[in-house]
Design a protein around this motif. Structure first.
Motif, PDB file in Angstrom:
ATOM      1  N   PHE A   1      -2.560  52.298  22.275  1.00 31.77           N
ATOM      2  CA  PHE A   1      -1.098  52.227  22.388  1.00 31.77           C
ATOM      3  C   PHE A   1      -0.634  51.394  23.567  1.00 31.77           C
ATOM      4  CE2 PHE A   1      -2.296  56.330  20.602  1.00 31.77           C
ATOM      5  CZ  PHE A   1      -1.826  56.152  19.319  1.00 31.77           C
ATOM      6  N   ASN A   2      -1.277  50.250  23.781  1.00 32.01           N
ATOM      7  CA  ASN A   2      -0.880  49.349  24.859  1.00 32.01           C
ATOM      8  C   ASN A   2      -1.104  49.867  26.268  1.00 32.01           C
ATOM      9  OD1 ASN A   2      -0.313  46.883  23.955  1.00 32.01           O
ATOM     10  ND2 ASN A   2       1.798  47.344  23.354  1.00 32.01           N
ATOM     11  N   TYR A   3      -1.797  51.040  26.396  1.00 29.96           N
ATOM     12  CA  TYR A   3      -2.159  51.456  27.759  1.00 29.96           C
ATOM     13  C   TYR A   3      -3.187  50.487  28.321  1.00 29.96           C
ATOM     14  CZ  TYR A   3       0.188  55.940  27.663  1.00 29.96           C
ATOM     15  OH  TYR A   3       1.127  56.915  27.643  1.00 29.96           O
ATOM     16  N   PRO A   4      -3.166  50.283  29.652  1.00 28.77           N
ATOM     17  CA  PRO A   4      -4.167  49.360  30.217  1.00 28.77           C
ATOM     18  C   PRO A   4      -5.536  50.040  30.359  1.00 28.77           C
ATOM     19  CG  PRO A   4      -2.715  50.144  31.953  1.00 28.77           C
ATOM     20  CD  PRO A   4      -2.234  50.775  30.657  1.00 28.77           C
ATOM     21  N   ILE A   5      -6.136  50.363  29.259  1.00 25.44           N
ATOM     22  CA  ILE A   5      -7.484  50.935  29.288  1.00 25.44           C
ATOM     23  C   ILE A   5      -8.301  50.301  28.174  1.00 25.44           C
ATOM     24  CG2 ILE A   5      -6.893  53.163  30.303  1.00 25.44           C
ATOM     25  CD1 ILE A   5      -6.627  54.325  27.552  1.00 25.44           C
ATOM     26  N   THR A   6      -9.622  50.420  28.284  1.00 24.38           N
ATOM     27  CA  THR A   6     -10.463  49.868  27.219  1.00 24.38           C
ATOM     28  C   THR A   6     -10.650  50.919  26.131  1.00 24.38           C
ATOM     29  OG1 THR A   6     -12.507  50.692  28.189  1.00 24.38           O
ATOM     30  CG2 THR A   6     -11.810  48.490  28.867  1.00 24.38           C
ATOM     31  N   ASP A   7     -11.314  50.485  25.077  1.00 27.45           N
ATOM     32  CA  ASP A   7     -11.735  51.451  24.061  1.00 27.45           C
ATOM     33  C   ASP A   7     -12.755  52.402  24.678  1.00 27.45           C
ATOM     34  OD1 ASP A   7     -10.236  50.684  21.891  1.00 27.45           O
ATOM     35  OD2 ASP A   7     -11.632  49.046  21.368  1.00 27.45           O
ATOM     36  N   GLU A   8     -12.944  53.545  24.036  1.00 22.90           N
ATOM     37  CA  GLU A   8     -13.989  54.463  24.501  1.00 22.90           C
ATOM     38  C   GLU A   8     -15.363  53.843  24.265  1.00 22.90           C
ATOM     39  OE1 GLU A   8     -13.464  58.455  22.861  1.00 22.90           O
ATOM     40  OE2 GLU A   8     -13.077  58.936  24.972  1.00 22.90           O
ATOM     41  N   PHE A   9     -16.304  54.193  25.162  1.00 20.84           N
ATOM     42  CA  PHE A   9     -17.672  53.709  24.975  1.00 20.84           C
ATOM     43  C   PHE A   9     -18.275  54.399  23.758  1.00 20.84           C
ATOM     44  CE2 PHE A   9     -18.456  52.964  29.814  1.00 20.84           C
ATOM     45  CZ  PHE A   9     -17.486  51.990  29.806  1.00 20.84           C
TER      46      PHE A   9
ATOM     47  N   GLY B   1      -8.035  48.037  24.917  1.00 17.98           N
ATOM     48  CA  GLY B   1      -8.569  48.622  23.700  1.00 17.98           C
ATOM     49  C   GLY B   1      -7.626  48.448  22.514  1.00 17.98           C
ATOM     50  N   HIS B   2      -8.154  48.683  21.305  1.00 16.50           N
ATOM     51  CA  HIS B   2      -7.348  48.486  20.102  1.00 16.50           C
ATOM     52  C   HIS B   2      -6.507  49.699  19.779  1.00 16.50           C
ATOM     53  CE1 HIS B   2      -9.275  44.698  19.472  1.00 16.50           C
ATOM     54  NE2 HIS B   2     -10.473  45.273  19.583  1.00 16.50           N
ATOM     55  N   GLY B   3      -7.061  50.887  19.954  1.00 15.11           N
ATOM     56  CA  GLY B   3      -6.297  52.067  19.570  1.00 15.11           C
ATOM     57  C   GLY B   3      -5.714  52.786  20.759  1.00 15.11           C
TER      58      GLY B   3
ATOM     59  N   ASN C   1     -11.975  43.854  47.939  1.00 12.86           N
ATOM     60  CA  ASN C   1     -11.510  45.043  47.212  1.00 12.86           C
ATOM     61  C   ASN C   1     -10.275  44.718  46.384  1.00 12.86           C
ATOM     62  OD1 ASN C   1     -13.496  46.562  48.325  1.00 12.86           O
ATOM     63  ND2 ASN C   1     -12.194  47.584  49.836  1.00 12.86           N
ATOM     64  N   TYR C   2      -9.353  43.979  46.974  1.00 11.98           N
ATOM     65  CA  TYR C   2      -8.123  43.657  46.259  1.00 11.98           C
ATOM     66  C   TYR C   2      -8.386  42.680  45.128  1.00 11.98           C
ATOM     67  CZ  TYR C   2      -6.008  46.170  50.008  1.00 11.98           C
ATOM     68  OH  TYR C   2      -5.683  47.166  50.867  1.00 11.98           O
ATOM     69  N   ILE C   3      -9.301  41.773  45.368  1.00 10.91           N
ATOM     70  CA  ILE C   3      -9.623  40.820  44.299  1.00 10.91           C
ATOM     71  C   ILE C   3     -10.196  41.577  43.096  1.00 10.91           C
ATOM     72  CG2 ILE C   3     -11.011  38.821  43.661  1.00 10.91           C
ATOM     73  CD1 ILE C   3     -10.942  37.956  46.583  1.00 10.91           C
ATOM     74  N   SER C   4     -11.097  42.515  43.367  1.00 10.04           N
ATOM     75  CA  SER C   4     -11.716  43.225  42.246  1.00 10.04           C
ATOM     76  C   SER C   4     -10.674  44.071  41.511  1.00 10.04           C
ATOM     77  CB  SER C   4     -12.876  44.082  42.724  1.00 10.04           C
ATOM     78  OG  SER C   4     -12.413  45.046  43.630  1.00 10.04           O
ATOM     79  N   LEU C   5      -9.747  44.649  42.280  1.00  5.81           N
ATOM     80  CA  LEU C   5      -8.707  45.469  41.672  1.00  5.81           C
ATOM     81  C   LEU C   5      -7.838  44.615  40.737  1.00  5.81           C
ATOM     82  CD1 LEU C   5      -8.246  48.440  42.007  1.00  5.81           C
ATOM     83  CD2 LEU C   5      -6.554  47.965  43.766  1.00  5.81           C
ATOM     84  N   ASN C   6      -7.535  43.404  41.195  1.00  2.86           N
ATOM     85  CA  ASN C   6      -6.723  42.522  40.367  1.00  2.86           C
ATOM     86  C   ASN C   6      -7.487  42.007  39.150  1.00  2.86           C
ATOM     87  OD1 ASN C   6      -4.043  42.284  41.516  1.00  2.86           O
ATOM     88  ND2 ASN C   6      -5.131  41.595  43.336  1.00  2.86           N
ATOM     89  N   LEU C   7      -8.773  41.791  39.341  1.00  4.58           N
ATOM     90  CA  LEU C   7      -9.612  41.390  38.219  1.00  4.58           C
ATOM     91  C   LEU C   7      -9.612  42.500  37.170  1.00  4.58           C
ATOM     92  CD1 LEU C   7     -11.662  39.315  37.080  1.00  4.58           C
ATOM     93  CD2 LEU C   7     -13.449  40.609  38.254  1.00  4.58           C
ATOM     94  N   LEU C   8      -9.720  43.751  37.653  1.00  5.04           N
ATOM     95  CA  LEU C   8      -9.703  44.914  36.773  1.00  5.04           C
ATOM     96  C   LEU C   8      -8.371  44.950  36.001  1.00  5.04           C
ATOM     97  CD1 LEU C   8     -11.142  47.631  36.025  1.00  5.04           C
ATOM     98  CD2 LEU C   8      -9.868  48.665  37.890  1.00  5.04           C
ATOM     99  N   ASP C   9      -7.284  44.762  36.721  1.00  2.00           N
ATOM    100  CA  ASP C   9      -5.966  44.747  36.090  1.00  2.00           C
ATOM    101  C   ASP C   9      -5.887  43.698  34.985  1.00  2.00           C
ATOM    102  OD1 ASP C   9      -4.572  46.759  37.173  1.00  2.00           O
ATOM    103  OD2 ASP C   9      -3.677  45.578  38.803  1.00  2.00           O
ATOM    104  N   TYR C  10      -6.389  42.520  35.312  1.00  2.00           N
ATOM    105  CA  TYR C  10      -6.346  41.425  34.351  1.00  2.00           C
ATOM    106  C   TYR C  10      -7.126  41.801  33.089  1.00  2.00           C
ATOM    107  CZ  TYR C  10      -8.021  37.190  32.107  1.00  2.00           C
ATOM    108  OH  TYR C  10      -8.371  36.255  31.181  1.00  2.00           O
ATOM    109  N   LEU C  11      -8.348  42.315  33.287  1.00  2.00           N
ATOM    110  CA  LEU C  11      -9.180  42.650  32.126  1.00  2.00           C
ATOM    111  C   LEU C  11      -8.512  43.717  31.272  1.00  2.00           C
ATOM    112  CD1 LEU C  11     -12.713  42.684  33.794  1.00  2.00           C
ATOM    113  CD2 LEU C  11     -11.851  41.031  32.133  1.00  2.00           C
ATOM    114  N   LEU C  12      -7.929  44.742  31.944  1.00  2.00           N
ATOM    115  CA  LEU C  12      -7.379  45.876  31.212  1.00  2.00           C
ATOM    116  C   LEU C  12      -6.057  45.534  30.521  1.00  2.00           C
ATOM    117  CD1 LEU C  12      -8.137  48.874  33.571  1.00  2.00           C
ATOM    118  CD2 LEU C  12      -9.356  48.157  31.515  1.00  2.00           C
ATOM    119  N   SER C  13      -5.335  44.586  31.078  1.00  2.00           N
ATOM    120  CA  SER C  13      -4.054  44.277  30.441  1.00  2.00           C
ATOM    121  C   SER C  13      -4.185  43.115  29.471  1.00  2.00           C
ATOM    122  CB  SER C  13      -3.005  43.965  31.515  1.00  2.00           C
ATOM    123  OG  SER C  13      -3.479  42.918  32.324  1.00  2.00           O
ATOM    124  N   GLY C  14      -5.394  42.511  29.435  1.00  2.00           N
ATOM    125  CA  GLY C  14      -5.544  41.381  28.545  1.00  2.00           C
ATOM    126  C   GLY C  14      -6.807  41.490  27.700  1.00  2.00           C
TER     127      GLY C  14
END
Lengths: 352, 505
Positions: A174-182, A170-172, A153-166
């Protein structure tokens, strides 16, 4: 006067339901005391919560919305727990499902009509793959699955963090750790005026009856029930316990993965860090309350989801702290779980 | 001389949901006597003693100790009154050592003085010639050894009264002798012993008095010198019962194709030690091969290797001419092999699943009541009902969880389960341990009936008399090696000697 506990040889369905209802009533009475201590009239509090949850379309629809991920995870857990394979990793498997589905939605070049089905398939595979690691370690090397699933569970959470912060940020945004809308074609339709993404709901109901059938009518169902009840006897009778514990763990991971798809494609329309507010952990409760019977588990999921929603309403309308809400939920669950004992035993009072 | 009883139970009654277990039962125990409590399964022997030990509350009745009325509401109370009990199903924690198990029940201080307890265990072991390694884990011990642990555990509590529930059902003749010697020694020291049993010979040979129970009522209290064996059978069962013996003279079957050929078999146990060490034997259809030996000498490992549930490290197994060495259990069962394991509760039964599901456990892929993926419970229903009738399994209905059935009925259930498929080979381990006279006769009768149908039977048993009565051929296992080989009629003393010969390594 003597109070005696007698073992029940058999118990009717109605008696079980009566015990459950009685325990909830008792729990609500005890919580009433807590309301009084907090300076709130318990009758007022309950009327606010009840009318909030069941008195409005919004409340009812939210209960259903939250019961979808809880129900899916819980269903998978019931299957694993029947075989005494203790998967505690639904939350991580849910996240992996959401991650896999997000990849399909944002980064694959699949034809538009195939996107949603592919997202469900990818989500199922994501959860399944995540569950395969602990399943394999358990079957092959007898590594405790409780610890491994929990760690995953913790590994997946950290993987999620990595993907969202890197890479996936998303492009629009404002640097929030989220992806673009689908894109529109990667979003699940909802019942108008609610957040109920009905394709997932329908899938949940179909899967409930499918798993009911698997448990009660198939060879595999009999095998996992036998394994859960007496592993040694199952092994000697020629049941492939290695293969079966692998399968139940993978299916339960896959179902949690589907829950992740629902959350991403049906509620958030993107991948966010808080994709699961602990649905995978909460799902353990309905699995137990429902005695691993899929249909009862589904009903129990609605109940646990109502606790979630009721807690939110109490927080907003009564100004209670969220910590206190957790206490209420805990009290109700303790009463419910304790009532388990009264299902097995009968209390008899003798007046002498 | 009239001796005042140490323990007196008066008009004890106990009802369970479906049955009256005890109906106004009187029982008394004199200081320094061995008192046998004799009766069939379900006669109420264990229930009565569980009441004395505080595990069950009677619905009515009183207990006096030394003439004083007492109220025993828990085993702790009973132990304070210096009563100890050894249960038929052992109450030991599998993953802990002998020492830890005993410490668990006696040490009250927060810091355990293991040396002290070990000393006590040693002292008791020596006094009664009852040796068990205090450092072994329970799961590593045989059933017989586990019982010793239970007895030592009870004795560590300095009891005056020791209740033993069917103590000999898991012991070999030699172990029984050892136990009886120990019991006699305890009697000499003024301890009183209640001995629950359904075995007449034992009751007669060891006890000073016998109380016979039948269906929850006391049928009589007798002295062994005053009654005959058949008197006791009649008191116990209410009618006379014929003993089953394999009367057909042994005929060589060796012109047939062998059913089982085992060659130089080496198998390891759970501890990773050699359990079966180079065993070879041949079994032909229609033969009963008795495997005698004290439990823990490789019997379980041999049986599990035969059905593919344990790895064979050297050697070869052929069943029906097919090499089945290290084949999957499922495939071996499909050849027509049935296995009825020892210790039915641990290895055979699914306690929380229904009688139907238990009967299906080894039969659910039979095409008569299954398709590719699904089980046809509906078509199995009639089969199950017939099995229950044929094997006289007493159960409220087909949905009852197996844990509510008595030991005898569980064994009948296991036999019924293995009869569904018309097996060609039956491997059966301690089939009658802990069963009453009537059920033992039923099991033996079934084995002989199967033999006459040309089924080959491997009968693993600690009960030497059973082996001698039923087998055409006997081999003796000692420390995994075959130390005796008898064809045709064998003398019990010869086999017993082979069971205790030293194995040269």
């Amino acid at each position: 006067m003597r109070v005696k506990l007698e073992k029940r040889v058999q118990i009717s369905k109605y008696e079980i339901i009566a015990v459950r209802i009685a325990s909830i009533v008792l729990a609500l009475l005890s919580i009433g005391l807590l309301f009084i201590v907090s300076g709130i009239d318990p009758f007022y509090a309950y009327s606010v919560i009840l009318s909030g949850v069941f008195g409005s379309t919004f409340g009812i629809s939210e209960v259903i919305v939250k019961s979808i991920p809880i129900g899916l995870c819980s269903l998978g857990l019931s299957l694993a727990y029947t075989a005494k394979v203790w998967n505690i990793g639904s939350d991580g498997q849910l996240i992996m499902g959401a991650i896999f589905a997000t990849w399909v939605a944002l980064f694959s070049n699949f034809p538009q009509v195939l996107i949603l089905p592919s997202m469900f398939l990818a989500g199922f595979i994501g959860g399944l793959v995540w569950a395969t690691v602990p399943a394999f370690l358990k079957s092959k090397y007898n590594v405790n699955e409780v610890i491994v699933t929990l760690m995953m569970n913790y590994i997946s959470l950290n993987l999620l963090d990595y993907l969202l912060s890197g890479p996936w940020r998303g492009h629009g945004v404002f640097n929030y750790p989220i992806t673009d809308e689908f894109p529109k074609f990667a979003r699940l339709p909802s019942i108008p005026g609610t957040r109920i993404h009905y394709p997932t709901l329908i899938l949940l109901i179909l899967l409930t009856f499918l798993i009911l059938f698997v448990m009660n009518r198939t060879k595999f169902g009999l095998e996992i029930k036998a394994m859960g009840d007496n592993l040694e006897a199952a092994r000697i009778s020629g049941i492939d316990t290695f293969k079966n514990s692998l399968i139940v763990m993978m299916i339960s991971g896959g179902l949690a993965g589907i829950a992740g798809v629902g959350e991403a494609a049906g509620i958030q329309y993107r991948l966010i860090r808080n994709i699961s507010p602990g649905y995978g952990y909460s799902a353990i409760i309905p699995a137990w309350i429902g005695g691993f019977n899929p249909v009862v588990v589904l009903v129990a999921s609605l109940f646990v989801s109502a606790l979630f929603v009721g807690g939110n309403i109490a927080k907003v309308s009564l100004g209670l702290s969220y910590g206190l809400i957790n206490v209420f939920n805990g009290v109700i669950l303790i009463f419910l779980i304790s009532s388990e004992y009264l299902v097995g035993y009968r209390v008899r009072i003798e007046w002498t | 001389m009239i001796t005042k009883p140490l323990i007196k139970m008066e008009k004890v009654s106990k009802k369970f949901p479906n049955v009256i277990a005890l109906d106004n039962v009187d029982f008394s125990l004199i200081k320094g006597e061995i008192h046998a409590l004799l009766g069939e399964n379900g006669a109420g022997k264990t229930t009565l003693m569980k009441i004395l030990f505080g595990m069950l509350k009677p619905d009515s009745g009183t207990i006096y100790i030394n003439g004083k009325k007492v109220n025993i509401t828990s085993p702790r109370d009973a132990m304070q009154h210096k009563i100890g009990m050894v249960h038929q199903h052992f109450m030991l924690v599998d993953s802990l050592t002998v020492l830890e198990n005993i410490a668990l029940s006696y040490e009250k201080k927060p810091i355990i003085d293991y040396n002290e307890i070990e000393k006590k265990i040693k002292e008791i072991s020596e006094r009664y010639n009852f040796y068990v390694d205090p450092k072994s884990k329970i799961w590593q011990l045989s059933v017989g050894e586990q019982q010793k642990v239970e007895i030592i555990k009870a004795l560590c509590g300095d009891v005056d009264v020791l209740i033993l529930d069917e103590p000999t059902s898991v012991l070999t003749p030699i172990e029984v002798e050892e136990l009886f010697k120990a019991l006699n020694a305890m009697r000499k020291q003024g301890k009183s012993i209640i001995f629950i049993t359904h075995k007449l010979d034992e009751a007669i040979s060891i006890s000073d008095r016998i109380t016979v129970l039948r269906k929850g009522k006391v049928v009589g209290v007798v002295k062994p010198s005053e009654v005959t064996k058949s008197d006791l059978v009649k008191m116990m069962v209410g009618r006379e019962i014929a003993e089953m013996i394999n009367k057909d003279k042994y005929k060589s079957n060796e012109n047939n194709i062998p059913l089982v050929e085992v060659e130089n078999l080496v198998v390891f146990n759970d501890r990773g030690l050699v359990a079966v060490n180079g065993a070879s034997f041949v079994l032909y259809p229609g033969e009963i091969l008795g495997i005698a030996g004290i439990t823990g000498n490789g019997q379980r490992e041999l049986a599990e290797a035969l059905i593919g549930a344990r790895r064979v490290s050297h050697g070869k197994i052929k069943i029906l001419g097919i090499n089945t060495t290290n084949k999957k259990t499922r495939d071996i069962i499909k050849l027509g092999v049935s296995y009825i394991p020892e210790d039915r509760i641990r290895f055979g039964i699914l306690p929380n699943l229904s009688v139907t599901e238990n009967l299906l456990l080894t039969n659910y892929d039979d095409p008569r009541f299954s398709r590719k993926l699904t089980v046809n419970y509906h078509s199995f229903r009639n089969v199950a009902l017939n099995l229950i009738k044929e094997f006289n399994i007493v159960t409220p209905n087909l949905q009852t969880p197996a844990k509510f059935l008595s030991g005898g009925n569980l064994q009948k259930l296991l036999i019924a389960r293995s009869a569904v498929k018309e097996p060609k080979l039956i491997i059966v381990s301690n089939p009658t341990s802990g069963l009453d006279v009537a059920t033992v006769a039923l099991v033996h009768e079934w084995l002989i009936r199967m033999k006459k149908k040309n089924v080959g039977i491997i009968l693993i048993s600690e009960d030497l008399e059973e082996i001698i009565k039923l087998s055409d051929k006997i081999i003796v296992l000692k420390e995994g090696k075959i130390t005796g080989n008898f064809v045709g009629e064998a003398k019990i003393t010869e086999v017993a000697t082979a069971m205790t010969t030293k194995v040269s390594t």
